[in-house]
Write a protein that holds these residues in place. Structure first.
Motif, short mmCIF file in Angstrom:
data_model
loop_
_atom_site.label_atom_id
_atom_site.label_comp_id
_atom_site.label_asym_id
_atom_site.label_seq_id
_atom_site.Cartn_x
_atom_site.Cartn_y
_atom_site.Cartn_z
N PRO A 264 -15.65 8.14 84.15
CA PRO A 264 -16.37 9.41 84.25
C PRO A 264 -16.14 10.28 83.02
N ILE A 265 -17.00 11.27 82.85
CA ILE A 265 -16.87 12.24 81.76
C ILE A 265 -16.45 13.58 82.33
N VAL A 266 -15.40 14.16 81.77
CA VAL A 266 -14.99 15.53 82.09
C VAL A 266 -15.34 16.40 80.89
N LEU A 267 -16.14 17.43 81.12
CA LEU A 267 -16.59 18.33 80.05
C LEU A 267 -15.78 19.61 80.09
N TYR A 268 -15.09 19.90 78.98
CA TYR A 268 -14.38 21.19 78.87
C TYR A 268 -15.31 22.20 78.22
N VAL A 304 -15.03 17.99 74.68
CA VAL A 304 -14.66 19.40 74.52
C VAL A 304 -15.81 20.12 73.82
N ARG A 305 -16.33 21.14 74.49
CA ARG A 305 -17.45 21.92 73.95
C ARG A 305 -16.95 23.32 73.60
N TYR A 338 -27.39 21.11 78.33
CA TYR A 338 -27.99 20.44 79.49
C TYR A 338 -27.57 18.97 79.53
N ASP A 339 -27.68 18.28 78.39
CA ASP A 339 -27.31 16.87 78.34
C ASP A 339 -25.84 16.67 78.72
N GLU A 340 -24.98 17.52 78.19
CA GLU A 340 -23.55 17.36 78.45
C GLU A 340 -23.22 17.61 79.92
N LEU A 341 -23.82 18.63 80.51
CA LEU A 341 -23.59 18.91 81.93
C LEU A 341 -24.21 17.82 82.81
N THR A 345 -19.31 14.22 84.93
CA THR A 345 -19.00 14.10 86.35
C THR A 345 -18.42 15.41 86.86
N ALA A 346 -17.71 16.13 86.00
CA ALA A 346 -17.12 17.41 86.35
C ALA A 346 -16.95 18.23 85.08
N ALA A 347 -16.86 19.55 85.23
CA ALA A 347 -16.65 20.45 84.10
C ALA A 347 -15.44 21.33 84.36
N VAL A 348 -14.80 21.76 83.28
CA VAL A 348 -13.62 22.63 83.35
C VAL A 348 -13.83 23.78 82.37
N GLY A 349 -13.44 24.99 82.75
CA GLY A 349 -13.56 26.12 81.85
C GLY A 349 -12.77 27.31 82.36
#
Length: 451
Positions: A264-268, A304-305, A338-341, A345-349
């Motif tokens: 999975p991908i976790v997006l910060y 990481v964004r 949009y693409d990253e979200l 699978t989940a996001a953190v911020g």
């Protein structure tokens, strides 16, 4: 045809591009008025509409008058943050005090961080009396003659303002000028934190257009706007985001970042500098904790964004370890987010509007207390609106270990999708998830103009 004078700031009018384009498409005339010395520059597709023009004006004609009203309004703003309703807004209160000190001292003066936070010690009856006196004085002052001349010269059917509540801005003079000329005025709330996080409405316009019932309550309870003058429409600037589609497959996206498509991908999601003293260092600490976590989280791809406004703070940061990447500068636009979200699978911020955009796609979001690296995360009212215990879409942890457990469950699909959808509808599109907000707000503005 309706003639609309919209007094805003150049960096703020981008939030209303869909609305302005809709009104322009319908054939109405719109004049954008930016405060001097900002350049006249219209965003994107609006440049192609001959009925949308722009000019600059002086927010206040006389410098001494500007100093006087700034001191009056900064004093009132700081007193506002001493109210019981703003007790948790420690960061905003500190910032308002610095604004007041700078205005009174004629230069940059930092508030001493060792000073005690005073709201619980304040005599509230005295604070309310002082607020009423200052508000009455502001109302008694005639509007700036140069601003009156601006409004009169444009002959508008309606005057709009935004952001109005920004400390240091003098859009209050626009509202007062419109009132003196008998022209209806409306305040367009452009962001989720405007009514709790910036400053107060010093002179109320005829209508306040808000996103949702939370902002309606803020307008009434925090700013004293009569309930019948507050109109809930939703957030127009996210209408285009609802229309986007992914520009790549999951496999293509993973290949572009060196990710393992089996994980999975976790997006910060990075926040502004107001939220953390050193977010790159915080991310390094968070990454180390993620990689040492048990279960699938340790193997997850991490993207990481950085916040689009904070690129300079991240210049020296480099991804470390396998399956860790940073967003490309080319992905700083809405399509990139949009693409990253979509693929995450989940996001953190910590505290960022991208957490709201995540709810549009149904992506679960997680946050945590960052201790010594935290500034404004928990010191602002608007952060608490996002938390799941308050009906929001963000799952919050008091400790990093608690956060890792929540995130592990999230990447395995153990989260409440219905809750996220309910939040998105209530917060972003309260008149219906399938109804674009732009035509709704345009109709409301034209109704005000024809009143």
């Amino acid at each position: 045809m309706t003639r609309i004078l919209f007094c805003t700031r150049r960096r703020h009018h981008r939030h209303f591009v869909p609305l302005l384009d809709e009104l322009g498409r319908r054939g109405h005339e719109i004049v954008l008025a930016f405060p001097s010395p900002q350049k006249v520059r219209i965003k994107g597709i609006l440049r192609n509409r001959p009925n949308i023009t722009a000019l600059t004006y002086d927010e206040v004609s006389a410098p001494r008058f500007a100093d006087a009203v700034a001191l009056l309004r900064h004093l009132r703003d700081y007193g506002w943050y001493l109210s019981p309703e703003q007790e948790i807004a420690t960061y905003n209160r500190h910032r308002a005090l610095e604004q007041l000190l700078e205005t009174a001292g004629g230069g940059t003066i930092a508030a001493d961080p060792s000073w005690p936070d005073p709201p619980v010690q304040v005599d509230q009856s005295m604070r309310r009396r002082l607020d009423a006196e200052l508000g009455g004085l502001d109302l008694a002052l005639p509007p700036d003659p140069g601003v009156v001349e601006l409004v009169h010269g444009q002959s508008p059917d309606v005057v709009l303002v935004s952001p109005l509540v920004l400390q240091g801005s003098h859009q209050t003079e626009v509202v007062k000028a419109a009132r003196s000329l008998g022209v209806p005025s409306g305040f367009l709330v452009h962001s989720w934190d405007n009514l709790s996080n910036k400053g107060r409405v010093h002179v109320a316009p005829d209508k306040v257009y808000v996103w949702n019932d939370i902002q309606r309550r803020e307008a009434v309870e925090l700013h004293g706007i009569p309930a019948e003058n507050v109109v809930v429409t939703g957030a127009t600037h996210w209408d285009p985001f609802f229309e986007l589609a992914p520009s790549s497959t999951f496999e293509q996206f993973c290949a572009g970042h060196g990710f393992d498509p089996a994980e999975p991908i976790v997006l910060y999601l990075g926040s502004t500098k107001n939220m953390s003293t050193d977010e790159p260092l915080l991310v390094d600490r968070w990454l180390a904790a993620v990689r040492s976590a048990p279960g699938r989280l340790a193997r997850a791809n991490i993207l990481v964004r950085p916040h689009p406004k904070e690129g300079r703070r991240w210049l020296g940061w480099r991804p470390s370890g396998e399956r860790v990447a940073a967003s490309s500068p080319d992905a700083a636009d809405s399509q990139g987010l949009y693409d990253e979200l979509h693929h995450a699978t989940a996001a953190v911020g910590l505290n960022t509007s991208a957490q709201i955009e995540a709810s549009i796609l149904g992506t679960p979001v997680y946050s945590f207390f960052s201790g010594d690296l935290t500034l404004g995360q928990r010191g602002s009212l608007h952060f608490y609106y996002l938390l799941e215990e308050n009906g929001g879409a963000v799952t919050y942890a008091q400790t990093l270990q608690e956060h890792l457990g929540q995130l592990e469950r999230g990447i395995t699909g153990d989260f409440d999708r219905e809750r996220i959808s309910r939040f998105c509808e209530a917060f972003v599109r309260p008149r219906g998830l399938d109804l674009p907000v732009t035509p709704i707000l345009a109709d409301e503005i034209l109704a005000l103009a024809g009143r």
